[in-house]
Design an enzyme around this catalytic site. Structure first.
Site, PDB file in Angstrom:
ATOM      1  N   CYS A  32       2.881   4.949 -26.419  1.00  0.00           N
ATOM      2  CA  CYS A  32       4.109   4.802 -25.623  1.00  0.00           C
ATOM      3  C   CYS A  32       4.301   6.093 -24.844  1.00  0.00           C
ATOM      4  O   CYS A  32       3.332   6.708 -24.409  1.00  0.00           O
ATOM      5  CB  CYS A  32       5.301   4.493 -26.513  1.00  0.00           C
ATOM      6  SG  CYS A  32       5.655   5.764 -27.750  1.00  0.00           S
ATOM      7  N   ARG A  67       6.334   1.713 -15.693  1.00  0.00           N
ATOM      8  CA  ARG A  67       5.635   2.948 -16.059  1.00  0.00           C
ATOM      9  C   ARG A  67       4.166   2.656 -16.340  1.00  0.00           C
ATOM     10  O   ARG A  67       3.293   3.463 -16.025  1.00  0.00           O
ATOM     11  CB  ARG A  67       6.305   3.592 -17.272  1.00  0.00           C
ATOM     12  CG  ARG A  67       7.687   4.146 -16.970  1.00  0.00           C
ATOM     13  CD  ARG A  67       8.433   4.535 -18.237  1.00  0.00           C
ATOM     14  NE  ARG A  67       7.802   5.643 -18.927  1.00  0.00           N
ATOM     15  CZ  ARG A  67       8.164   6.076 -20.135  1.00  0.00           C
ATOM     16  NH1 ARG A  67       9.147   5.465 -20.782  1.00  0.00           N
ATOM     17  NH2 ARG A  67       7.545   7.092 -20.690  1.00  0.00           N
TER      18      ARG A  67
END
Length: 289
Positions: free
Chosen positions: A240, A181
């Site tokens: 995050c 990611r």
């Protein structure tokens, strides 16, 4: 606890000995992604640590931001945590199912709101169960307590400040998402978000900081942080997907003695869903000498 262990991480043996003592509170902070195929509240009802209350991270949140489980106001937080029977003066142990996924977020929230003695259970609920320790079922009915908040605004980074940090490099950015990611090779789990990372960010996946639900020792954490390109003599902002696992890096930083840190609460849910924010792909940029 030994000198090699984080001062914020406690063993199941220690917790078991404290259960039921005055001023000792246990919090089930389990929260899962759809991919985990686990239901936190259902698992809590089916079996939790004796005396534990359930902290719903989607309910004890600021619902006006349009972002998932944003940090609520100190006043709202104090009322809701008080309903769970928790005071800022209590000794509080937080746990989640897997060990170090969502529990550090509530550890960080409690500390940011003024609680001092807050810890995370090593091994989590899964480890507790695997060792055959006692469980309670059903829902707790705690006696309401008074939580007097003392909000540490310096521990929370809002969007506009995050933009400035990306522009001027005044703090390092540690990204807790998985490597795929971060590089942009894997799609984000939430629809409508670009893949990649904030320019200048460093990749330090939250999942790498523990093994089988056990937090890594302080020396290993320090090496991992350094290997990620993070200078412990400078400020760090963690991020995050939605502000949950960024707190795992916060726990690691505080464990190695780094306290000049803060969490970007909007995280990639905010940054990646906007069209006016710069996004980098590929591995982290080379560190300039």
């Amino acid at each position: 606890m030994s000198e090699t262990t984080s001062r914020f991480v406690v063993s199941a043996d220690w917790v078991e000995k404290q259960l039921g003592t005055s001023g000792f509170k246990v919090v089930d902070a389990s929260w899962y992604l759809p991919a985990h195929k686990r239901a936190a509240k259902d698992e809590y009802v089916a079996g939790h640590l004796p005396g534990a209350v359930f902290f719903d991270q989607d309910a004890i949140a600021d619902h006006a931001t349009g972002l998932p489980h944003s940090l609520p106001s100190p006043e709202f937080f104090a009322v809701e945590v008080g309903k769970l029977g928790i005071s800022e003066t209590d000794t509080i142990v937080v746990y989640d199912g897997m060990g170090f996924f969502s529990a550090p977020r509530v550890w960080w929230m409690l500390r940011t709101m003024g609680a001092k003695d807050v810890y995370v259970l090593d091994g989590g609920l899964d480890g507790w169960k695997a060792e055959g320790r006692a469980l309670e079922t059903g829902t707790a009915t705690p006696v309401t307590a008074v939580f007097k908040p003392k909000f540490r605004a310096d521990k929370v980074i809002p969007f506009e400040t995050m933009r400035e940090i990306v522009d001027d490099g005044s703090a390092q950015i540690a990204d807790a998402r998985g490597a795929g990611r971060f590089t942009g090779e894997e799609a984000e789990p939430r629809a409508g978000m670009r893949s990649g990372h904030m320019p200048g960010a460093r990749s330090l996946p939250a999942t790498s900081l523990s093994t089988n639900g056990r937090f890594k020792d302080v020396a290993t954490l320090k090496t991992m942080i350094s290997d990620a390109g993070i200078d412990l003599s400078r400020p760090v902002v963690t991020s995050c997907g939605s502000g949950v696992t960024a707190a795992v890096i916060m726990l690691a930083l505080e464990s190695v003695g780094h306290d000049d840190n803060a969490l970007y609460d909007g995280s990639w849910s905010e940054w990646g869903s906007r069209q006016d924010t710069p996004v980098a792909t590929g591995p982290a940029e080379a560190i300039k000498a």
